[in-house]
Design an enzyme around this catalytic site. Structure first.
Site, PDB file in Angstrom:
ATOM      1  N   ILE A  63      -1.921  14.821  -9.045  1.00 14.64           N
ATOM      2  CA  ILE A  63      -2.935  14.679  -7.988  1.00 14.64           C
ATOM      3  C   ILE A  63      -3.440  13.236  -8.030  1.00 14.64           C
ATOM      4  N   THR A 122       2.373  10.182  14.493  1.00 14.94           N
ATOM      5  CA  THR A 122       1.539  10.744  13.428  1.00 14.94           C
ATOM      6  C   THR A 122       0.063  10.414  13.638  1.00 14.94           C
ATOM      7  N   ASP A 123      -0.808  11.210  13.018  1.00 13.38           N
ATOM      8  CA  ASP A 123      -2.242  10.893  13.049  1.00 13.38           C
ATOM      9  C   ASP A 123      -2.571   9.690  12.157  1.00 13.38           C
ATOM     10  N   GLU A 124      -1.629   9.284  11.292  1.00 10.10           N
ATOM     11  CA  GLU A 124      -1.941   8.189  10.352  1.00 10.10           C
ATOM     12  C   GLU A 124      -2.163   6.859  11.067  1.00 10.10           C
ATOM     13  N   GLU A 183      11.688   6.728   8.709  1.00 11.00           N
ATOM     14  CA  GLU A 183      11.334   6.775   7.294  1.00 11.00           C
ATOM     15  C   GLU A 183       9.926   7.347   7.293  1.00 11.00           C
ATOM     16  N   TYR A 196       3.887   2.449   6.157  1.00  6.65           N
ATOM     17  CA  TYR A 196       4.407   3.544   7.002  1.00  6.65           C
ATOM     18  C   TYR A 196       3.600   3.654   8.289  1.00  6.65           C
ATOM     19  N   SER A 197       2.271   3.771   8.160  1.00  9.50           N
ATOM     20  CA  SER A 197       1.474   3.991   9.377  1.00  9.50           C
ATOM     21  C   SER A 197       1.482   2.757  10.272  1.00  9.50           C
ATOM     22  N   ILE A 217      19.905   4.587  13.884  1.00 11.77           N
ATOM     23  CA  ILE A 217      19.193   4.027  15.041  1.00 11.77           C
ATOM     24  C   ILE A 217      18.948   2.520  14.907  1.00 11.77           C
ATOM     25  N   THR A 220      13.810   0.941  10.559  1.00  9.73           N
ATOM     26  CA  THR A 220      14.051   2.234  11.222  1.00  9.73           C
ATOM     27  C   THR A 220      12.946   2.567  12.230  1.00  9.73           C
ATOM     28  N   TYR A 238       6.297   8.393 -10.699  1.00  7.75           N
ATOM     29  CA  TYR A 238       5.324   9.164 -11.484  1.00  7.75           C
ATOM     30  C   TYR A 238       5.253   8.807 -12.966  1.00  7.75           C
ATOM     31  N   PRO A 287      -2.128   3.244  -3.658  1.00 14.50           N
ATOM     32  CA  PRO A 287      -2.819   2.062  -3.114  1.00 14.50           C
ATOM     33  C   PRO A 287      -3.106   2.244  -1.616  1.00 14.50           C
ATOM     34  N   LYS A 299       4.656   3.062  12.256  1.00 13.40           N
ATOM     35  CA  LYS A 299       4.567   4.097  13.297  1.00 13.40           C
ATOM     36  C   LYS A 299       3.642   3.613  14.428  1.00 13.40           C
ATOM     37  N   LYS A 309       6.916  15.204  -0.878  1.00 15.51           N
ATOM     38  CA  LYS A 309       5.617  15.380  -0.229  1.00 15.51           C
ATOM     39  C   LYS A 309       4.808  16.410  -1.026  1.00 15.51           C
TER      40      LYS A 309
HETATM   41  P1  NAD Z   1      11.959  13.377   7.319  1.00 16.17           P
HETATM   42  O1  NAD Z   1      11.890  12.199   6.415  1.00 16.17           O
HETATM   43  O2  NAD Z   1      12.024  14.750   6.742  1.00 16.17           O
HETATM   44  O3  NAD Z   1      13.240  13.249   8.269  1.00 16.17           O
HETATM   45  C1  NAD Z   1      13.586  12.043   8.892  1.00 16.17           C
HETATM   46  C2  NAD Z   1      14.979  12.196   9.487  1.00 16.17           C
HETATM   47  O4  NAD Z   1      15.325  10.961  10.120  1.00 16.17           O
HETATM   48  C3  NAD Z   1      16.078  12.472   8.437  1.00 16.17           C
HETATM   49  O5  NAD Z   1      16.956  13.471   8.893  1.00 16.17           O
HETATM   50  C4  NAD Z   1      16.785  11.133   8.311  1.00 16.17           C
HETATM   51  O6  NAD Z   1      18.162  11.263   7.956  1.00 16.17           O
HETATM   52  C5  NAD Z   1      16.614  10.563   9.713  1.00 16.17           C
HETATM   53  N1  NAD Z   1      16.672   9.105   9.720  1.00 16.17           N
HETATM   54  C6  NAD Z   1      15.989   8.260   8.901  1.00 16.17           C
HETATM   55  N2  NAD Z   1      16.354   6.986   9.174  1.00 16.17           N
HETATM   56  C7  NAD Z   1      17.251   7.045  10.191  1.00 16.17           C
HETATM   57  C8  NAD Z   1      17.975   6.074  10.908  1.00 16.17           C
HETATM   58  N3  NAD Z   1      17.852   4.754  10.631  1.00 16.17           N
HETATM   59  N4  NAD Z   1      18.798   6.474  11.900  1.00 16.17           N
HETATM   60  C9  NAD Z   1      18.931   7.797  12.197  1.00 16.17           C
HETATM   61  N5  NAD Z   1      18.303   8.762  11.523  1.00 16.17           N
HETATM   62  C10 NAD Z   1      17.461   8.391  10.530  1.00 16.17           C
HETATM   63  O7  NAD Z   1      10.752  13.223   8.324  1.00 16.17           O
HETATM   64  P2  NAD Z   1       9.796  14.334   8.954  1.00 16.17           P
HETATM   65  O8  NAD Z   1       8.705  14.608   8.021  1.00 16.17           O
HETATM   66  O9  NAD Z   1      10.626  15.424   9.479  1.00 16.17           O
HETATM   67  O10 NAD Z   1       9.172  13.506  10.169  1.00 16.17           O
HETATM   68  C11 NAD Z   1       9.821  13.449  11.431  1.00 16.17           C
HETATM   69  C12 NAD Z   1       9.003  12.616  12.379  1.00 16.17           C
HETATM   70  O11 NAD Z   1       7.723  13.201  12.545  1.00 16.17           O
HETATM   71  C13 NAD Z   1       8.759  11.192  11.904  1.00 16.17           C
HETATM   72  O12 NAD Z   1       8.825  10.347  13.017  1.00 16.17           O
HETATM   73  C14 NAD Z   1       7.356  11.219  11.332  1.00 16.17           C
HETATM   74  O13 NAD Z   1       6.745   9.963  11.436  1.00 16.17           O
HETATM   75  C15 NAD Z   1       6.709  12.235  12.240  1.00 16.17           C
HETATM   76  N6  NAD Z   1       5.587  12.993  11.650  1.00 16.17           N
HETATM   77  C16 NAD Z   1       5.725  13.611  10.426  1.00 16.17           C
HETATM   78  C17 NAD Z   1       4.681  14.380   9.916  1.00 16.17           C
HETATM   79  C18 NAD Z   1       4.784  15.098   8.595  1.00 16.17           C
HETATM   80  O14 NAD Z   1       3.803  15.668   8.127  1.00 16.17           O
HETATM   81  N7  NAD Z   1       5.953  15.131   7.949  1.00 16.17           N
HETATM   82  C19 NAD Z   1       3.500  14.492  10.648  1.00 16.17           C
HETATM   83  C20 NAD Z   1       3.383  13.842  11.888  1.00 16.17           C
HETATM   84  C21 NAD Z   1       4.443  13.111  12.371  1.00 16.17           C
HETATM   85  O1  DAU Z   2      -0.658  12.858   8.521  1.00 14.82           O
HETATM   86  C1  DAU Z   2       0.682  12.938   8.891  1.00 14.82           C
HETATM   87  C2  DAU Z   2       1.546  12.359   7.798  1.00 14.82           C
HETATM   88  O2  DAU Z   2       1.542  13.299   6.739  1.00 14.82           O
HETATM   89  C3  DAU Z   2       2.966  12.057   8.247  1.00 14.82           C
HETATM   90  O3  DAU Z   2       2.940  11.072   9.229  1.00 14.82           O
HETATM   91  C4  DAU Z   2       3.812  11.597   7.066  1.00 14.82           C
HETATM   92  O4  DAU Z   2       5.158  11.416   7.470  1.00 14.82           O
HETATM   93  C5  DAU Z   2       3.748  12.655   5.984  1.00 14.82           C
HETATM   94  O5  DAU Z   2       4.461  12.219   4.855  1.00 14.82           O
HETATM   95  C6  DAU Z   2       2.310  12.959   5.613  1.00 14.82           C
HETATM   96  O6  DAU Z   2       1.701  11.843   4.931  1.00 14.82           O
HETATM   97  P1  DAU Z   2       0.719  12.029   3.678  1.00 14.82           P
HETATM   98  O7  DAU Z   2       0.725  10.783   2.904  1.00 14.82           O
HETATM   99  O8  DAU Z   2      -0.586  12.584   4.097  1.00 14.82           O
HETATM  100  O9  DAU Z   2       1.528  13.216   2.907  1.00 14.82           O
HETATM  101  P2  DAU Z   2       1.850  13.437   1.361  1.00 14.82           P
HETATM  102  O10 DAU Z   2       2.401  14.822   1.215  1.00 14.82           O
HETATM  103  O11 DAU Z   2       2.632  12.319   0.785  1.00 14.82           O
HETATM  104  O12 DAU Z   2       0.403  13.413   0.707  1.00 14.82           O
HETATM  105  C7  DAU Z   2      -0.596  14.351   1.099  1.00 14.82           C
HETATM  106  C8  DAU Z   2      -1.834  14.042   0.287  1.00 14.82           C
HETATM  107  O13 DAU Z   2      -1.582  14.361  -1.082  1.00 14.82           O
HETATM  108  C9  DAU Z   2      -2.235  12.585   0.304  1.00 14.82           C
HETATM  109  O14 DAU Z   2      -3.651  12.476   0.257  1.00 14.82           O
HETATM  110  C10 DAU Z   2      -1.643  12.018  -0.984  1.00 14.82           C
HETATM  111  C11 DAU Z   2      -1.721  13.207  -1.932  1.00 14.82           C
HETATM  112  N1  DAU Z   2      -0.648  13.277  -2.946  1.00 14.82           N
HETATM  113  C12 DAU Z   2       0.642  13.143  -2.541  1.00 14.82           C
HETATM  114  C13 DAU Z   2       1.664  13.215  -3.471  1.00 14.82           C
HETATM  115  C14 DAU Z   2       3.110  13.041  -3.034  1.00 14.82           C
HETATM  116  C15 DAU Z   2      -0.979  13.530  -4.256  1.00 14.82           C
HETATM  117  O15 DAU Z   2      -2.160  13.670  -4.611  1.00 14.82           O
HETATM  118  N2  DAU Z   2       0.030  13.585  -5.167  1.00 14.82           N
HETATM  119  C16 DAU Z   2       1.341  13.435  -4.834  1.00 14.82           C
HETATM  120  O16 DAU Z   2       2.222  13.477  -5.745  1.00 14.82           O
END
Ligand code: NAD
Ligand code: DAU
Length: 350
Positions: A214, A133-135, A87, A158-159, A63, A103, A349, A290, A162, A197
């Site tokens: 954690i 996202t809620d972030e 991303e 990231y947030s 994209i 992206t 890590y 951070p 978004k 994640k």
């Molecule tokens: P993910 O990282 O699992 O998947 C992202 C997808 O986008 C992948 O298939 C990747 O190949 C594709 N992509 C990345 N860069 C691209 C580019 N430049 N061009 C085309 N494709 C590209 O992400 P996810 O967790 O499935 O999240 C999907 C969407 O939902 C995101 O927009 C994210 O911000 C949003 N979201 C995620 C969560 C969550 O908890 N994971 C919660 C709320 C919202």
């Molecule tokens: O709230 C929605 C968001 O949730 C999405 O927009 C993001 O794409 C998605 O990645 C997710 O973000 P978080 O940062 O909340 O998810 P993550 O799984 O990375 O982390 C969840 C919580 O756990 C957060 O408080 C950080 C903590 N964590 C995460 C990792 C990877 C740990 O304590 N240890 C870890 O190794």
């Protein structure tokens, strides 16, 4: 002749693959075009059960490549776009913010431009659904919930990216009349979640007898929703959401990270027939992220009242289904944790 053509971006990723499956199976008279760059997070194995369906097409495209994106729009002429490509991992955004701007911001603007050019002010039956996202709302203290009117206050790269993309989507609605809807969802979990994640990382590490890292004191709180329930919400808002509106999506399901990981360990002990408490011995407190947001919690009243949305599973049920999926799909887990994952993990890590 298909009734509609819907272009779904990021359909090979975690949430996108569930959205693609929902649409391909539920709407056989729609043509679903899945556009994905197949980054480290994209995996066509997520869609192997529907890959041969006659109403499904995969297009590999990035994209950030405006010309290619416009060509794809002109070839397939979608009347709907559901934009999930991004991303998505906060820790990676801290290590490399620029790729998130490219992206999540530029990529979104390229899609908006392509839709604007293709639709050329004829917006009848057209819709651009931006999945966010809620972030974007930043962090809560011990109390309160994010509503659709909460001011944006992002803290991570990231947030911030978004939030910026959400602003562009609204700006294209307000300035050019582009028909848009937005959803801001809480943390998803479920099958096909990439093991960077928290939940899939802990499942993978329990299976490999590795530490469960954690961050900080583990009291950070997230609001978790089963991914299939997010896909159902996207379906609902895409079809019935009010033009120009945002909908928060969540399940009123808050967990402190440490309590969630303990519940995961309890369920894994049972499923793996380990002694109670065995997996939890792997819990290790590590350096905090951070700018770590303390608490996210979604007020999902609007989508419930206006569109009748409700999650279909409890967290305990969803987590159990999720763990079972990973236990039954260890080849998938092995594939995605070989290669690039190893160097990512070592840098994050160690
Ligand atoms: P993910 O990282 O699992 O998947 C992202 C997808 O986008 C992948 O298939 C990747 O190949 C594709 N992509 C990345 N860069 C691209 C580019 N430049 N061009 C085309 N494709 C590209 O992400 P996810 O967790 O499935 O999240 C999907 C969407 O939902 C995101 O927009 C994210 O911000 C949003 N979201 C995620 C969560 C969550 O908890 N994971 C919660 C709320 C919202
Ligand atoms: O709230 C929605 C968001 O949730 C999405 O927009 C993001 O794409 C998605 O990645 C997710 O973000 P978080 O940062 O909340 O998810 P993550 O799984 O990375 O982390 C969840 C919580 O756990 C957060 O408080 C950080 C903590 N964590 C995460 C990792 C990877 C740990 O304590 N240890 C870890 O190794």
């Amino acid at each position: 002749m298909s009734k509609r053509t819907i272009l779904i971006t990021g359909g090979a990723g975690f949430i996108g693959s569930h959205v693609v499956r929902e649409f391909v199976l539920k709407y056989p008279d729609y043509h679903i075009v899945n556009l994905d760059a197949l980054t480290y997070a994209g995996n066509l194995a997520n869609l192997k059960d529907i890959a041969e369906k006659s109403n499904y097409t995969f297009v590999k495209a990035d994209i950030t490549d405006a010309k290619h994106i416009l060509a794809v729009f002109q070839e397939y002429k979608p009347d709907g776009v559901i934009h999930l490509a991004a991303e998505s991992h906060v820790d990676r955004s801290i290590a490399d913010p620029t790729s998130f701007v490219m992206t999540n911001v530029i990529g979104t603007v390229n899609l908006l431009n392509a839709a604007k050019i293709l639709w050329d002010n004829n917006f009848d039956g057209k819709r651009f659904h931006h999945v966010s996202t809620d972030e974007v709302y930043g962090t809560l203290g011990e109390n309160g919930l994010f509503t659709e009117d909460t001011a944006y206050d992002p803290h991570s790269p990231y947030s911030a990216s978004k939030a910026s993309s959400d602003h562009f989507v609204r700006a294209y609605h307000d300035t050019y009349g582009l028909p848009v809807v937005l959803t801001n969802c809480s943390n998803n979990y479920g099958p096909n979640h990439f093991p960077e994640k928290l939940i899939p990382l802990c499942i993978h590490n329990v299976l490999n007898n590795r530490p469960l890292p954690i961050y900080g004191d583990g009291k950070f709180t997230r609001d978790w929703l089963f991914v299939i329930d997010h896909a159902r919400a996207v379906d609902l808002v895409f079809h019935k959401g009010v033009n120009g509106s945002s909908y928060n999506v969540g399940g009123f399901n808050e967990w402190k990270n440490i309590d969630l990981v303990k519940e995961l360990c309890r369920q894994m002990d049972q499923k793996l027939k380990k002694q109670h408490g065995e997996s939890a011995k792997l819990i290790t407190f590590v350096r905090d992220r951070p700018g770590h947001d303390l608490r996210y919690a979604i007020d999902a009243t609007k989508i419930n009242k206006e569109l009748g949305y409700q999650p279909s599973v409890t967290f305990e049920e969803g987590l159990s289904k999720t763990i079972d999926w990973y236990l039954n799909n260890q080849e998938w887990l092995n594939d995605v944790t070989s290669g690039e994952y190893q160097s990512y993990y070592a840098a994050q890590y160690l």
